[in-house]
Design a protein around this motif. Structure first.
Motif, PDB file in Angstrom:
ATOM      1  N   MET A 112       0.938  -1.236   0.014  1.00  0.00           N
ATOM      2  CA  MET A 112      -0.019   0.076  -0.014  1.00  0.00           C
ATOM      3  C   MET A 112       0.670   1.155  -0.035  1.00  0.00           C
ATOM      4  SD  MET A 112      -3.085   0.907  -0.093  1.00  0.00           S
ATOM      5  CE  MET A 112      -4.078   2.261   0.289  1.00  0.00           C
ATOM      6  N   PHE A 113       1.855   1.144   0.773  1.00  0.00           N
ATOM      7  CA  PHE A 113       2.763   2.478   0.848  1.00  0.00           C
ATOM      8  C   PHE A 113       3.420   2.665  -0.110  1.00  0.00           C
ATOM      9  CE2 PHE A 113       2.760   3.335   5.810  1.00  0.00           C
ATOM     10  CZ  PHE A 113       1.205   3.438   5.590  1.00  0.00           C
ATOM     11  N   LEU A 130       1.378   4.243  -2.547  1.00  0.00           N
ATOM     12  CA  LEU A 130       1.413   5.848  -2.166  1.00  0.00           C
ATOM     13  C   LEU A 130       2.581   6.436  -2.333  1.00  0.00           C
ATOM     14  CD1 LEU A 130      -0.844   7.003   0.097  1.00  0.00           C
ATOM     15  CD2 LEU A 130       0.764   6.737   1.717  1.00  0.00           C
ATOM     16  N   LEU A 190       7.970   6.024   6.264  1.00  0.00           N
ATOM     17  CA  LEU A 190       6.592   5.632   6.445  1.00  0.00           C
ATOM     18  C   LEU A 190       6.336   4.204   7.054  1.00  0.00           C
ATOM     19  CD1 LEU A 190       4.876   7.553   3.531  1.00  0.00           C
ATOM     20  CD2 LEU A 190       5.326   8.371   5.966  1.00  0.00           C
ATOM     21  N   MET A 212       4.648   1.818  10.876  1.00  0.00           N
ATOM     22  CA  MET A 212       3.511   1.259  10.609  1.00  0.00           C
ATOM     23  C   MET A 212       3.439  -0.210  10.704  1.00  0.00           C
ATOM     24  SD  MET A 212       0.566   2.599  10.416  1.00  0.00           S
ATOM     25  CE  MET A 212       0.297   4.350   9.409  1.00  0.00           C
ATOM     26  N   PHE A 263      -5.774  -4.021   8.251  1.00  0.00           N
ATOM     27  CA  PHE A 263      -4.807  -3.362   7.218  1.00  0.00           C
ATOM     28  C   PHE A 263      -5.289  -3.683   5.701  1.00  0.00           C
ATOM     29  CE2 PHE A 263      -1.002  -2.148   9.758  1.00  0.00           C
ATOM     30  CZ  PHE A 263      -1.647  -1.204  10.379  1.00  0.00           C
ATOM     31  N   LEU A 299      -8.480  -1.838   4.853  1.00  0.00           N
ATOM     32  CA  LEU A 299      -8.175  -0.498   4.741  1.00  0.00           C
ATOM     33  C   LEU A 299      -7.570  -0.522   3.327  1.00  0.00           C
ATOM     34  CD1 LEU A 299      -6.742   1.060   7.935  1.00  0.00           C
ATOM     35  CD2 LEU A 299      -8.818   1.724   6.522  1.00  0.00           C
ATOM     36  N   ALA A 300      -6.634  -1.413   3.161  1.00  0.00           N
ATOM     37  CA  ALA A 300      -5.787  -1.258   1.766  1.00  0.00           C
ATOM     38  C   ALA A 300      -6.647  -1.483   0.533  1.00  0.00           C
ATOM     39  CB  ALA A 300      -4.930  -2.069   1.804  1.00  0.00           C
ATOM     40  N   LEU A 355      -8.902   1.547   0.102  1.00  0.00           N
ATOM     41  CA  LEU A 355      -8.616   2.757  -0.387  1.00  0.00           C
ATOM     42  C   LEU A 355      -7.526   2.882  -1.443  1.00  0.00           C
ATOM     43  CD1 LEU A 355      -7.903   4.043   3.164  1.00  0.00           C
ATOM     44  CD2 LEU A 355      -9.766   4.830   1.789  1.00  0.00           C
ATOM     45  N   VAL A 363      -8.496   4.835  -4.534  1.00  0.00           N
ATOM     46  CA  VAL A 363      -8.179   6.336  -4.428  1.00  0.00           C
ATOM     47  C   VAL A 363      -6.859   6.793  -4.590  1.00  0.00           C
ATOM     48  CG1 VAL A 363      -8.396   8.265  -2.876  1.00  0.00           C
ATOM     49  CG2 VAL A 363      -9.833   6.345  -2.565  1.00  0.00           C
ATOM     50  N   VAL A 364      -5.841   6.042  -4.266  1.00  0.00           N
ATOM     51  CA  VAL A 364      -4.357   6.023  -4.319  1.00  0.00           C
ATOM     52  C   VAL A 364      -3.922   5.981  -5.691  1.00  0.00           C
ATOM     53  CG1 VAL A 364      -2.105   5.269  -3.755  1.00  0.00           C
ATOM     54  CG2 VAL A 364      -3.945   5.320  -1.920  1.00  0.00           C
TER      55      VAL A 364
END
Lengths: 228, 225
Positions: B150-151, B154, B168, B172, B211, B214-215, B218, B221-222
């Motif tokens: 995910m990151f 991001l 980041l 996490m 997680f 959420l991932a 979302l 969107v990312v």
């Protein structure tokens, strides 16, 4: 109108804080086991409450931004996170001063303390992530997504003293289910001292939001000037 | 249909990785180097080694994993492959899960290769309760990969991507990492998982579920905006 609210809240916070300081230092007696140092709890716990409140606001604002896409929610999210991060630092510092007197050490790696530090690092990461993205829309979007992840650490920090047997004191407040562990007068003082802190936080958030909005305006004006 | 798309993305990533082996080789070599470096930090023959074995092992996994995860989306930057993937009729969630699954497999390969090496060099009992080891490995690695992928998505378009991702990512990762370290240490010192240790298993499972949800929710969107 907004300026008036900011002034009114600041005056309220200042007066309340002076009154509270008077009661804390001259009105309330020393604690039976800890002596005078226990008074730091009136700043330690409210600043954590404030920071949690700020992170909740920030999380909700980021969620709303992802849902509706309004810039104001992004402004609120970053303002609340910045103020929340400051209050986490206050919470950590006051906790460390207390620990130095009671435990004899500044820091111990128990679950509550560790999670608190992680939370601080994660939100510091959020603020740094924002600095790394130039495009305002992308910045708002990506940091909002990051904020959703960051909020899980707040939840864990809050629950840590129930999940693990920590060196950090277990819940003493009635709202966390610990009945009669703390003198009602002292517990009331704690909430009373939360009010000015919260007011101060709201003032800071409002000022920061205005600043963020103005910055955005300046950026768009600059882009317009470049386009011409 | 959705699972087929996930599998296609995953297979694509694995195939391109196995042909070049750039992330796999470097992260495996890196993990081994870290294990070697640890031996200078303290006496590798000491008895306390069992008490910190979980921490050592997972530290090297986390560092090695970041290399794999860093590549996950960054590899698509060349020739604008990322844009092509986003424009393709694959939903963002499938793209994400496929990539996460591929990184997960790669990370698991690195971890399984490091485990016996660690056991031999530091004289710890890694083969006892291997099923439990595998259980912890799978749960924690999935947690790491989900956050990491995910990151990775991001930060893929950021100027300072290489700097930003670890900064980041590591904080996490801590929930999953902390549980994994604790459970692995318990296993390495020859105890069974039970009683007080269940909180860590529960935390690990909870983190994975939260997680992942959420991932998946979302990622669109990312990637698309």
């Amino acid at each position: 109108m907004r300026t008036k609210v900011i002034y009114a809240l600041s005056i309220f916070a200042a007066l309340m804080l002076v009154r509270n300081l008077y009661v804390i230092f001259l009105g309330l007696p020393d604690e039976k086991d800890q002596g005078a140092i226990y008074r730091i709890i009136f700043f330690h716990v409210p600043s954590w409450f404030t920071s949690f409140a700020m992170f909740i606001v920030s999380g909700v604002a980021s969620g709303l931004y992802l849902w509706k896409g309004r810039q104001r929610n992004d402004e609120l999210a970053v303002a609340a996170t910045e103020v929340g991060t400051v209050f986490v630092a206050i919470g950590l510092a006051t906790g460390m001063i207390w620990a130095r007197i009671i435990w004899g050490i500044w820091w111990t790696w128990d679950a509550r303390l560790t999670w608190a530090l992680i939370t601080w690092l994660i939100y510091a990461g959020y603020l740094m992530l924002r600095r790394g993205i130039d495009d305002p829309t992308a910045r708002a979007r990506l940091s909002a997504v990051f904020n959703m992840f960051a909020f899980t650490s707040v939840m864990i920090t809050y629950k840590a003293i129930e999940w693990w047997r920590t060196q950090h004191p277990a819940p003493v407040l009635t709202i966390r289910g610990a009945d009669g562990l703390m003198d009602p007068l002292m517990e009331r003082m704690l909430y009373l001292n939360w009010l000015p802190m919260l007011a101060l936080a709201v003032v800071l958030v409002m000022i920061r939001m205005r600043q963020e909005g103005e910055q955005r305006e300046i950026e768009s004006l600059r882009r317009m000037a470049h386009a011409l | 249909m959705f699972l087929r798309q996930v599998w296609t993305v995953c297979a694509k990533d694995l195939r391109s990785e196995l042909r070049t082996k750039e992330a796999l080789n470097s992260s495996l070599a890196f993990a081994l180097t870290i294990l070697l470096l640890f031996s200078f930090a303290f006496d590798p023959g000491a008895d306390q080694i069992q008490e910190i074995s979980g921490g050592l092992l997972w530290m090297s996994y986390a560092f090695a994993g970041a290399l794999i995860l860093n590549r996950s989306f960054a590899r698509e930057l060349f020739n604008d492959c990322l844009d092509a993937l986003i424009f393709s009729p694959v939903p963002g969630a499938a793209l994400f899960l496929g990539k996460a699954l591929a990184s997960f497999v790669l990370l698991l390969i690195v971890e399984l290769a490091c485990l016996p090496v660690f056991g031999i060099f530091y004289n710890v009992a890694w083969a006892d309760r291997f099923g439990w080891h595998l259980f912890v490995l799978v749960l924690a690695s999935w947690g790491l990969t989900v956050v990491g992928t995910m990151f990775s998505a991001l930060t893929v378009n950021l100027r300072m991507r290489e700097l930003m991702l670890p900064m980041l990512l590591y904080p996490m990762m801590i929930p999953a990492l902390m549980s994994a370290m604790h459970l692995t240490t318990v296993l390495m010192s020859g105890q069974a998982i039970g009683g007080d240790h269940w909180i860590w298993v529960r935390l690990l499972i909870g983190i994975d579920i939260i997680f992942t949800a959420l991932a998946v929710a979302l990622v669109e969107v990312v990637l698309v905006g």
